[in-house]
Design an enzyme around this catalytic site. Structure first.
Site, PDB file in Angstrom:
ATOM      1  N   GLU A   1      21.778  55.157  20.014  1.00 11.90           N
ATOM      2  CA  GLU A   1      20.710  54.930  19.048  1.00 11.90           C
ATOM      3  C   GLU A   1      19.617  54.126  19.743  1.00 11.90           C
ATOM      4  O   GLU A   1      19.896  53.097  20.365  1.00 11.90           O
ATOM      5  CB  GLU A   1      21.275  54.168  17.843  1.00 11.90           C
TER       6      GLU A   1
ATOM      7  N   LYS B   1      18.337  57.424  12.491  1.00  7.71           N
ATOM      8  CA  LYS B   1      18.899  57.285  13.844  1.00  7.71           C
ATOM      9  C   LYS B   1      20.418  57.183  13.831  1.00  7.71           C
ATOM     10  O   LYS B   1      21.105  57.856  14.607  1.00  7.71           O
ATOM     11  CB  LYS B   1      18.326  56.037  14.520  1.00  7.71           C
ATOM     12  N   THR B   2      20.937  56.317  12.969  1.00 11.06           N
ATOM     13  CA  THR B   2      22.386  56.088  12.960  1.00 11.06           C
ATOM     14  C   THR B   2      23.138  57.361  12.590  1.00 11.06           C
ATOM     15  O   THR B   2      24.130  57.724  13.224  1.00 11.06           O
ATOM     16  CB  THR B   2      22.739  54.953  11.982  1.00 11.06           C
TER      17      THR B   2
END
Length: 467
Positions: free
Chosen positions: A167, A123-124
């Site tokens: 995110e 995600k990051t």
């Protein structure tokens, strides 16, 4: 472009408990940039806390009821804040609204075109890739990321454009609060065992997230990952959104034709749904990072951006802190830092480093994260460490959890040793620089790995190697 949103209701004088956290600090920074009078507290001083002070926020160290200003209009908390926190108790006593971090972030996205990036892993990185590439195209996005791009406090920005990239965290189901125009699901696996008891619960949670996509919006989802494919199958009856798959699978809408790894970079060739072929560079190593870039490409295209422009812009991304970040070199030894803490992430990063540095010995310092995760996945963590030439495993980083009787790093070490791996325990984190300096030889790569504070050891290892 859409006009810039203002400050959400009751958040003109917010107080953040745990303001230095990755998710909390980003929301605080955006509110400060929008003109709110931000205050908060954190357990200890950090570079992130310093960056928040530089942005105009008031930050207290430690937690005490006296830190909560008389005129605070809301108190923002994450799921990590316990009910007995004195500031939270004071807020409830005084009738000050308590706002969960996810609700605060959702309010910041109102009036904009949100892209929410979800998945068990990646995600990051994917959120960062989108933020950097959209900024390089002059679109001035707002963004909130779970890690810093290049400096403390660079995990969030209030932009003047109409796109907000966020995110979306599934760990506590907080991603159910968002209503994105475009959502990305990178993968779906069982994790966060304190909140999810089974894969069925995970699927239900991701289905709820997908149900929040705005009518006419788009879900970008992996065609390669088994869990993501199952999610796509469960969503097959949805006709109010477009579902775009990506990956190396033959039936992917955005199909990856080739990934060429070139040292610490990659070159990716994709076939778009239109049939057009694009080749672009990704300035970080590893197949999983290349696939993250393709997910970002598909999401930007879903917003109407020209894919060839976005592909070129993705080449400007150079990484995010703690995601295979090169910390330096000393005595012929390179030290790299990785946030990987789930076995899938550990395997992906170890394979990426192996592919980027053929012939080099790989030494790993691994710090397990959470007792519950170690209890469920300790064996798989140990098996991932077989990809290293030698590993040193620290004690479990507890984060928000209390110890579980009988659950220690020994679970990981024994599983690795059973597979023939060279793995040892080290209970004293301060001894690691000397231990690694004693093991390392010129040409080796040292990887500090884990979601706790193991990344702080990199500079200390380098200093010891220099001596």
């Amino acid at each position: 472009m859409a006009p810039s949103p203002g400050i959400p209701d009751a958040m003109d004088r917010p107080h953040f408990i745990g303001i230095g956290g990755a998710g909390m600090s980003g929301i605080a920074k955006i509110l400060a940039q929008r003109g709110a009078r931000v205050a908060g507290s954190d357990a200890k001083e950090s570079a992130t806390v310093g960056a928040l002070r530089a942005s105009g926020a008031t930050v207290h160290l430690g937690h005490a009821a006296a830190h909560l200003a008389e005129d605070a209009t809301s108190v923002v908390v994450s799921s990590a804040i316990r009910d007995d926190n004195p500031e939270l108790a004071a807020a409830r006593e005084r009738g000050i609204p308590v706002v969960h971090r996810s609700d605060a972030l959702a309010a910041l996205m109102d009036g904009l075109r949100p892209i929410a990036v979800a998945g068990t892993h990646g995600k990051t990185t994917t959120t960062s890739m989108l933020a950097v590439s959209l900024a390089s195209l002059g679109l001035s996005p707002s963004y909130a990321i779970g890690g810093d791009l290049d400096a403390p406090g660079s995990n969030a920005e209030h932009g003047s454009g109409e796109i907000f990239v966020a995110e979306a965290d599934e760990s506590d189901r907080s991603f159910h609060k968002y209503a994105p125009e475009v959502a990305i699901v990178l993968n779906v696996e069982l994790d966060h065992h304190a909140n999810y008891a089974s894969m069925d619960e995970i699927y239900e949670s991701f289905e709820t997230f997908a149900a929040r996509i705005r009518p006419g919006g788009t879900l970008v989802v992996s065609a390669d990952h088994p869990g993501a494919r199952e999610l796509t199958s469960r969503l097959s009856g949805r006709h109010d959104i477009e579902i775009v798959t990506y990956g190396e699978a033959a039936d992917a809408d955005v199909r990856v034709l080739k990934i060429n790894q070139r040292g610490l970079t990659s070159e990716v060739t994709v076939a778009l749904a239109s049939g057009k072929i694009l080749t672009f560079a990704v300035s970080v190593p590893g197949r999983h990072y290349a696939l993250n870039a393709v997910a970002a490409l598909a999401a930007g295209t879903a917003l109407g951006l020209p894919p060839h422009n976005l592909a070129s812009a993705l080449g400007t991304y150079t990484g995010v802190k703690r995601r295979l970040q090169l910390q330096g070199e000393a005595a012929g030894v390179q030290v790299i830092d990785s946030y990987a803490h789930h076995p899938t992430e550990m395997t992906a990063d170890l394979e990426a480093i192996r592919g980027a540095a053929t012939g080099a010995r790989l030494l790993v310092v691994f710090q397990p994260h959470l007792f519950s995760r170690t209890q469920e996945l300790g064996k798989e963590m140990g098996e991932a460490l077989t990809l290293a030439d030698a590993s040193v495993v620290l004690d479990i980083y507890p984060a928000r959890e209390d110890p579980i009787p009988g659950i220690t790093s020994a679970l990981i070490i024994e599983a690795a040793q059973a597979k023939g791996a060279r793995v040892t325990a080290e209970h004293d984190k301060t001894a690691i620089p000397a231990v690694i300096a004693g093991m390392a030889e010129p040409g080796d790569l040292v990887l500090t790995m884990g979601a706790g504070d193991v990344g702080e050891l990199g500079p200390q290892i380098l200093a010891h190697l220099q001596r």
